[in-house]
Write a protein that holds these residues in place. Structure first.
Motif, short mmCIF file in Angstrom:
data_model
loop_
_atom_site.label_atom_id
_atom_site.label_comp_id
_atom_site.label_asym_id
_atom_site.label_seq_id
_atom_site.Cartn_x
_atom_site.Cartn_y
_atom_site.Cartn_z
N GLU A 11 0.86 -1.30 0.00
CA GLU A 11 -0.25 0.24 0.04
C GLU A 11 0.77 1.09 -0.10
O GLU A 11 0.67 2.12 -0.63
CB GLU A 11 -1.04 -0.01 1.24
N THR A 31 2.05 1.67 -3.62
CA THR A 31 1.13 2.10 -4.65
C THR A 31 0.76 3.46 -4.17
O THR A 31 0.57 4.33 -5.31
CB THR A 31 -0.26 1.11 -4.54
N GLU A 32 0.90 4.02 -3.02
CA GLU A 32 0.58 5.59 -2.58
C GLU A 32 1.74 6.27 -3.59
O GLU A 32 1.28 7.29 -4.07
CB GLU A 32 0.48 5.45 -1.16
N TYR A 60 1.35 6.06 -7.30
CA TYR A 60 0.26 6.83 -8.04
C TYR A 60 0.93 8.46 -7.95
O TYR A 60 0.53 9.13 -8.85
CB TYR A 60 -1.12 6.96 -7.25
N GLN A 113 -9.40 7.73 -6.30
CA GLN A 113 -8.09 8.20 -5.89
C GLN A 113 -8.23 8.85 -4.71
O GLN A 113 -7.23 8.92 -3.73
CB GLN A 113 -7.32 9.10 -6.86
N GLY A 144 -8.88 6.70 -1.81
CA GLY A 144 -7.80 5.60 -1.34
C GLY A 144 -8.24 4.20 -2.07
O GLY A 144 -7.43 3.30 -2.05
N GLN A 153 -8.98 2.86 -5.07
CA GLN A 153 -8.01 2.60 -6.24
C GLN A 153 -6.79 2.03 -5.72
O GLN A 153 -6.18 0.90 -6.53
CB GLN A 153 -7.79 3.49 -7.51
N LYS A 154 -6.03 2.65 -4.94
CA LYS A 154 -4.77 2.18 -4.56
C LYS A 154 -4.79 0.83 -3.84
O LYS A 154 -3.82 0.17 -4.00
CB LYS A 154 -4.00 3.39 -3.55
N LYS A 155 -5.65 0.63 -3.04
CA LYS A 155 -6.11 -0.61 -2.20
C LYS A 155 -6.26 -1.69 -3.36
O LYS A 155 -5.79 -2.73 -3.23
CB LYS A 155 -7.21 -0.56 -1.37
#
Length: 398
Positions: A22, A25-26, A29, A49, A52, A54-56
């Motif tokens: 996570e 990915t944070e 992006y 976005q 959060g 989409q990141k997960k």
């Protein structure tokens, strides 16, 4: 499958990468949108976005894919890949964008894990990425071919021919091709993407299930207003509710989505909650035309009858099928319970679901988790339970 040299490296480093995914990915992006701001403006859902989700979803899919590669060599999570590929195709994602993602994702991995990313580790995870990316590219290419479109060229101008308020928070829009050519024939249960221009110039995209029958000349979508109280969440649904009128033009994609029952005489269970009823309407319409005697159990849960979009239409569709039954649950019913209508949350355990049924689920994640768990405990195999997620898939159930 992973190479012999990569497999032990991925197995050994999966806990560390998974534990930091996570954070990775944070950072990914952030790097991606700094280098390519147009992707956030015109492709990625800004609401997802912001909150959060989409990141997960990206983190979960990468970790799940890597786990399958090391735990089940020679296999792939094709159901997960198909679900992602259909969503990507509906957005017009192209193969070259995977190279852009690779650049910024691996830069983020190196930044987060530092010296732990040795050349061997980098090479092993590069294999993971391209095995997943190339599998998705191949599926997406086939989807574009089936749609009769060049890769990424899925958009078509359509006019709003009819608008109808279904509930205070739900509106349906009938869409007609602007060029006079027939609309593509979808499969029952599929969705389309709608791209709208927002006041700040961004062109945001959202997916909506087709609630019309596949054979109908015009398409109908149903839009629920998202009321999260925090922009940009709900910015597209609010714009459509407040401003979309008959005669307006929308950019609409070809149909995609894999929540599509196959032919056969096996019993079906269609379980939905809230706006998740929408793909079920098209499925029921298709059954009425192609196999009206097929056994179907329909379950729907909602806050109240007034909140249940297309309530009377659903009842009429089920009533027209001789071997279909309808079971409704309302958290706040407006009358005492009656046959087929119960108060509270949906209880699949109270129903007689055939052991050879195939189930299709759509609705909020907690609802689908509960229903799927109940069905698995009753002996339905996992491959017989299919689902559709509105938004990022935060639940990789296979």
């Amino acid at each position: 499958m992973l190479s012999e040299q990569a497999t032990p490296v991925v197995r050994e480093t999966l806990p560390a990468v998974g534990g930091a995914i996570e954070e990775i990915t944070e950072l990914f992006y952030g790097k991606l949108f700094a280098a390519h701001p147009g992707l956030l403006r015109d492709l990625f859902n800004r609401g997802n976005q912001s909150n959060g989700e989409q990141k997960k979803a990206l983190a979960g899919s990468i970790a799940a894919f890597a786990g399958v590669l090391v735990d089940h060599p020679g296999t792939r999570p094709d159901v997960m890949l198909a679900r992602i590929a259909h969503k990507h195709a509906s957005l017009g994602v192209t193969a070259d964008q995977y190279k852009v993602v690779h650049t910024h994702l691996f830069a983020a991995i190196a930044d987060v894990l530092g010296d732990a990313v040795t050349p061997a580790v980098a090479a092993a995870w590069d294999e993971v990425y391209w095995l997943m990316a190339n599998a998705l590219i191949a599926v997406e290419s086939r989807l574009y071919q089936q749609a009769g479109a060049a890769d990424g060229e899925v958009w078509r101008e359509m006019t709003i021919a009819e608008r109808r308020a279904e509930t205070p928070d739900v509106v349906s829009l009938v869409l007609r091709p602007c060029d006079g050519r027939p609309a593509d024939v979808p499969r029952a249960g599929q969705y389309v993407s709608v791209r709208v221009e927002l006041p700040d110039g961004a062109r945001q995209i959202r997916q909506y299930s087709l609630t019309s029958a596949p054979e109908e000349a015009e398409w109908r979508i149903t839009v629920k207003r998202v009321r999260d109280g925090a922009l940009p969440d709900g910015e597209v649904s609010c714009l459509l509710h407040d401003h979309a009128r008959v005669g307006d033009t929308l950019a609409v994609s070809a149909p995609f989505g894999d929540l599509v029952p196959g032919p056969g005489d096996d019993p079906l269970l269609l379980a939905s909650a809230g706006i998740g009823t929408t793909p079920m309407l098209a499925i029921l319409k298709d059954i009425a035309l192609t196999d009206p005697t097929r056994p179907v159990t329909v379950v729907h849960a909602d806050r109240s009858p007034a909140d249940h979009a297309h309530r009377e239409e659903l009842r009429a569709l089920v009533a027209a099928l001789p071997n279909a039954t309808l079971h409704l649950w309302y958290e706040h019913p407006d009358a005492p319970p009656s046959p087929g209508i119960s108060a509270g949350r949906a209880d699949i355990g109270a129903l007689d679901v055939p052991a050879d049924a195939t189930a299709y689920l759509c609705g909020p994640l907690p609802f689908m988790r509960t229903v799927r768990g109940d069905l698995l405990r009753r002996g339905l195999p996992a491959e017989a339970v299919h689902y559709e997620v509105f938004g990022p898939d935060l639940w990789i159930a296979g």
